[in-house]
Every structure is written in C-alpha cells, then in structure tokens.
Write a protein that holds these residues in place. Structure first.
Motif, PDB file in Angstrom:
ATOM      1  N   ARG A  75      -3.630  -4.053  -7.852  1.00 62.36           N
ATOM      2  CA  ARG A  75      -5.063  -4.049  -8.128  1.00 62.36           C
ATOM      3  C   ARG A  75      -5.330  -4.049  -9.633  1.00 62.36           C
ATOM      4  O   ARG A  75      -6.219  -4.768 -10.120  1.00 62.36           O
ATOM      5  CB  ARG A  75      -5.714  -2.826  -7.460  1.00 62.36           C
ATOM      6  CG  ARG A  75      -7.218  -2.770  -7.607  1.00 62.36           C
ATOM      7  CD  ARG A  75      -7.796  -1.532  -6.952  1.00 62.36           C
ATOM      8  NE  ARG A  75      -7.856  -1.693  -5.503  1.00 62.36           N
ATOM      9  CZ  ARG A  75      -7.196  -0.932  -4.640  1.00 62.36           C
ATOM     10  NH1 ARG A  75      -6.411   0.031  -5.089  1.00 62.36           N
ATOM     11  NH2 ARG A  75      -7.321  -1.130  -3.345  1.00 62.36           N
ATOM     12  N   HIS A  90      -4.432  -7.486 -11.115  1.00 66.55           N
ATOM     13  CA  HIS A  90      -5.466  -8.454 -10.720  1.00 66.55           C
ATOM     14  C   HIS A  90      -6.688  -8.349 -11.617  1.00 66.55           C
ATOM     15  O   HIS A  90      -7.190  -9.359 -12.146  1.00 66.55           O
ATOM     16  CB  HIS A  90      -5.833  -8.200  -9.249  1.00 66.55           C
ATOM     17  CG  HIS A  90      -7.051  -8.917  -8.797  1.00 66.55           C
ATOM     18  ND1 HIS A  90      -8.067  -8.290  -8.104  1.00 66.55           N
ATOM     19  CD2 HIS A  90      -7.440 -10.208  -8.946  1.00 66.55           C
ATOM     20  CE1 HIS A  90      -9.013  -9.168  -7.837  1.00 66.55           C
ATOM     21  NE2 HIS A  90      -8.667 -10.332  -8.330  1.00 66.55           N
ATOM     22  N   LYS A 102      -4.937 -12.139  -3.821  1.00 66.25           N
ATOM     23  CA  LYS A 102      -6.201 -11.710  -4.420  1.00 66.25           C
ATOM     24  C   LYS A 102      -6.801 -12.813  -5.283  1.00 66.25           C
ATOM     25  O   LYS A 102      -8.011 -13.068  -5.243  1.00 66.25           O
ATOM     26  CB  LYS A 102      -5.980 -10.447  -5.260  1.00 66.25           C
ATOM     27  CG  LYS A 102      -5.782  -9.180  -4.437  1.00 66.25           C
ATOM     28  CD  LYS A 102      -5.535  -7.987  -5.347  1.00 66.25           C
ATOM     29  CE  LYS A 102      -5.447  -6.699  -4.537  1.00 66.25           C
ATOM     30  NZ  LYS A 102      -6.759  -6.311  -3.985  1.00 66.25           N
TER      31      LYS A 102
END
Length: 555
Positions: free
Chosen positions: A136, A139, A33
């Motif tokens: 997620r 990140h 990511k």
C-alpha cells in the motif's frame, strides 16, 4: 507508467526483503493496484474524471499541469534572492510541495489508505500484514513521487542553473524525501484520528477535513502572495530554534548548505533531520504501526456493517427528522414536493462526493472575495467591487445546483419512472428549495455579513436585491437548460453541456449585474426593484414547478 514503476521496484528488491516483506507477493499486489487505478476516477479537490479510456491519461494531464504551475512558482521565488538569502524562498517551495502531496493523500488516496477490502481478500491467504501494508505504501508513494517531480522540475532547473548541478540534484532528492515524509505524517494523522474518533465517524471526519483543507489551501493561495511581497523574499532570515520543528525548513536548509556553500552546526542539523526523519518514519511505521493500522481497518469494516449503521440511524434519526419536518412544512406546498425536499436534504448531507465537490466551491467564493477586497490599487479596492462580489458568488452557487443532478448511484433513478409521479415539477421544485435553504442561504448570509462589515450597513438593500437576483438567475438557468431529476445522471453525462451552460450563466450574470449597478445611481432604486425581483423569482419558481415529463431527460 505501470511498467516504469515495476521496473524501479525491481531495482530495490533487496531493500524490500530487508524490511521483512515478501517481494513476489508485494510486486503482484502493486501491479494489481496500478492496473485498477486506470479504471478509477479522480475526485481530489472537486475533480472527477471519466472512467475507462480517459482515466488512463488523467494522471498524466495532472502532472503536466503541476509541472507548469510548479515551474512558474519556482521561477518567481528562486530567481529573485541572492545566494545567501535563499533559505526562506526554498522553505516556501518545499512547503508548496509538501502541502500538495498531503492534499493528494487526504483527497485522492484516503479511500486507498483506508480501504479494508485488502484485508478481507488478501490476508486470508498466506500474505502477512507487513507485506500488504508495504504494498500500500509503495503504491501511494509511486504517485507522490510523480507529483513531487512535476512540482519540482522547474525548481531543479533554476537551482542547477544558478548554483550548479549538484545543488539541483540535492533539491530533487529533498523533493522526493518530502513526499516520503508526507506519507509517514499522513499515516500518523489517520492513526490519531482512529484513536480518538469512533470508526463509524472516521470517514465522515476525513471528508470534512478534505473540505476544510481544500478551502484553506485555496484561501492561502489567494491571500499569501498578497501578503508576502518581493521585499520579504529578498530578506535574510535568521535561524531560530523553532525552525528545527518545521519539516520544509529541513529540506530548505539542506539545499541552502549546498548552494551557498556552508556547513555550520545549524545546517548540519537540517541535513540530519532531512535524511533521518523520512526513512526513520518509514522504519517506525514498518516496525510498530503495521499491525495496529491493519486492526483498525478491520474495525472500520466491522463498524460499517448494516446492523451497526441501522442502529446509528435509529439513534440519530428522531432529532434530524423533527427539524427536517418543521422546515419542509414551512417551505413546501404538497406532499410530493415535501418528499423531494426531504430526499435532497438528506442526500446532500450524506453523499461524501457531493459535499467534496460542492462545499469547497462555496468556500472558494468566500476566500476570493476576502482576498480581492484587501488588494489595494486594484479592482478589489473600487467602490462597486461589493456588487461584483455578490454576483460573482452566484457562479459558485450554480455549481451546487449543477451537482443536484449528478450521482454515482444514478442507476437507482429508475424509481422515478416506477413511482406514481404525475407532476415531476414538484420533485424539481422541492429539490431546489432544499438546496436554497440548506446551502445557498447560509452561504449568502456569510457573504452578506462580510460585505456589510467591510462596506457598511447601508449596503443592506444591495445584499437583499443581489440574493433575490441570484435566485432568479438560478431559476433562469434551470429553466433554459436540460432538466434532470435529482441525482439521476452519471457524472460524465453532463460534461458535454458545460460550455453552453457556462456561456448562458455568464450572459445572465452580466445582464442582471449591470442592471443592479444602474439602479444604485437612482435614489432608492434598489429598494424599488427588490419587490419586482421577488415576484419574478416566485413566477419562475411556479413555472419550474409546472415541468412535465416531456421536459425531463432521464439519465
């Protein structure tokens, strides 16, 4: 930056495993990511950056800007009050940090939070939803920590200098916890939207929420400093029960208890809320919301398939088409111009990036005029400020016209060359008319209502003349600039022309504005000039409509 984040992630490996995630998988997902982020353009609050080489330094430049602005705000608020009157300035400081973190989550990272491609690519592999969800969160939080640190750097130095290094470290810790708390509250916000709004409408609602929040954020930036004076910052604030419901006050109370120092029941509650709520929110999301959030994202992907979109288009198209056909028949002269009018009308209503870059700018113009008009003993209180406001708003109008040539899907502009278009000027004029009717006319109506309310109905002639002159300026800059077909140019391609375009626009704005001011001195001068301005606009529009292919530059 990627190496630093991964190094810090390795330090909390036991904690990640404690919450039930696979650390090896999580680290690999986060690394991918972060690598992909170096190729992503930033769109938040109307910005757009270059892909490839420049995007690697884009986030660093943003952090430097935030550090400078945050240091100025921190110094102006935290250097003024006495030791026992620090609670309210600290509340404003943490409100600023939380608001900007939330704006970043909703603007730049809404596509990351609501990205369902992870579900399709990763979940068929032996990766559970908890690991994917936590990757997620890690990140996004890594970027928010950078933003919170940059905004709080000046405040940390001020607090440490005035009240000691321990108070400075507590201020820093509360700033980071503010970012964590915003991650939790933003996820709750998205889940509430998913619960009450259909999946097919969710991204559209979020887009309009971004626009409204951007306008409110800028408007608050303009209005609040004029309402909150130095006497308010130096007053002691009595604690009320509702203070326990305001997250910035939890952080402010915790720092205040160390800076004074004081440790009563009120400050103990603030400390407990500041420490428990961010980590408790993460635990609550990890324990109860992970599965539901993943399922909702899958539903978004399902509802976004062409069949569903086509069905929705068939349901909504007749009413929209009838209104669009009626308006285009009124203001266009031939079929090609009518087609360009309809094309621009639809794209400006569907393209989320166009709306995110254009609509906030118009809102900024209104917010600036309102804020300046209420400022006493300044230019905003002068007798001719309304003229400046009417023409200064024209600069924001230029932004909308500038965005007409830009599109991320510019490669589809090959259709202009393959279609039997003999007079491209009809396409340009139809697109310009759609912009004027759909965006500029409502914008000036709102601005005119405020000007007439604030300065009197006798200014109606000035409003009408300023609107007509703004259209003249719009066409002048269009005729003197490089001409592009609608939505046919990559965003980065027009950046090199920004300086020349800005100087040209400012010059035309100054000439027309001072001419209007001179007309106000003459009896009925504005009423006499109005027909000439309208005729000039009509002549320039006809000239713009005669544009040939030799004057068009294709992206």
């Amino acid at each position: 930056m990627t190496s630093l984040i991964l190094w810090l992630l390795d330090r909390i490996k036991p904690l990640i495993r404690l919450v039930g995630a696979d650390y090896g998988q999580l680290r690999a997902i986060v690394q991918v990511k972060l690598t992909m982020d170096n190729r992503r353009s930033s769109v938040g609050l109307g910005r757009y950056g270059k892909a490839k080489t420049e995007s690697n330094n884009n986030f660093t430049r943003i952090l430097i800007t935030y550090t400078i602005v945050g240091s100025i705000i921190s110094a102006s608020m935290l250097l003024i009050p006495d030791q026992d009157r620090l609670f309210f300035p600290l509340t404003l400081q943490f409100s600023y940090v939380m608001a900007l973190c939330a704006m970043t989550l909703i603007s730049d990272f809404s596509s990351v939070i609501l990205d369902s491609s992870d579900n399709q690519i990763i979940l068929p592999r032996p990766v559970d939803s908890r690991t994917l969800w936590l990757a997620r969160i890690v990140h996004i939080t890594s970027y928010l920590f950078g933003i919170a640190l940059s905004l709080s750097a000046g405040g940390v130095l001020v607090i440490a200098y005035r009240f000691g290094p321990i108070a400075g470290l507590v201020f820093l810790a509360m700033s980071l916890l503010s970012a964590v708390l915003m991650v939790f509250l933003t996820n709750i916000f998205y889940l509430m939207l998913m619960r009450f709004i259909s999946e097919e409408k969710l991204r559209e609602v979020i887009n309009y929420f971004q626009i409204v929040m951007a306008i409110l954020f800028y408007g608050s930036y303009q209005v609040l400093p004029r309402l909150v004076g130095q006497d308010v910052l130096t007053q002691a604030l009595d604690h009320q029960w509702w203070h326990y419901l305001i997250p910035p006050m939890w952080m402010a109370g915790t720092v205040d208890s160390v800076a004074q120092p004081i440790l009563d029941s009120t400050h103990l509650v603030f400390i407990a809320l500041a420490l428990i709520m961010p980590f408790g929110g993460l635990w609550f999301m990890n324990r109860f919301l992970t599965t539901g959030f993943t399922q909702k994202l899958s539903a978004i992907d399902t509802e976004s398939r062409p069949e569903s979109f086509g069905a929705t288009s068939r349901r909504t198209q007749p009413d929209q088409t009838s209104l669009l056909t009626l308006v285009s028949d009124w203001f266009t002269t031939n079929s090609l111009e009518r087609a360009a009018f309809a094309f621009t009308w639809r794209i400006t209503g569907r393209d989320r990036k166009f709306k995110l870059k254009t609509y906030p700018q118009l809102g900024f113009g209104l917010a600036y005029v309102v804020a300046m008009s209420f400022q006493r003993d300044s230019f905003g209180s002068s007798g001719f400020f309304y003229l400046f406001a009417l023409y200064f708003a024209g600069l924001y109008v230029m932004v909308a016209q500038y965005q007409l040539g830009i599109s991320d899907n510019y490669r589809a502009s090959w259709i202009y060359g393959s279609a039997p278009i003999k007079t491209p000027g009809d396409v340009l004029s139809g697109s310009m008319k759609a912009l004027i009717i759909k965006l500029l006319l409502p914008f000036y109506c709102l601005l005119a209502c405020y000007i007439l309310y604030r300065y009197g109905l006798d200014k109606i002639s000035d409003v009408l003349l300023a609107f007509s002159n703004s259209l003249v300026m719009l066409l002048c800059t269009s005729l003197l600039s490089i001409r592009f077909m609608p939505f046919s140019v990559a965003p980065d391609a027009l950046k090199q022309n920004n300086t020349a375009r800005g100087l040209l626009t400012s010059l035309i704005l100054a000439v027309v504005g001072f001419s209007h001011y001179g007309l106000t001195i003459l009896p009925y001068g504005t009423w006499v000039a109005l027909p000439f301005s309208i005729i000039t606009f009509w002549i320039l529009l006809r000239q713009y409509q005669k544009t040939t292919w030799e004057r068009i530059e294709m992206g």
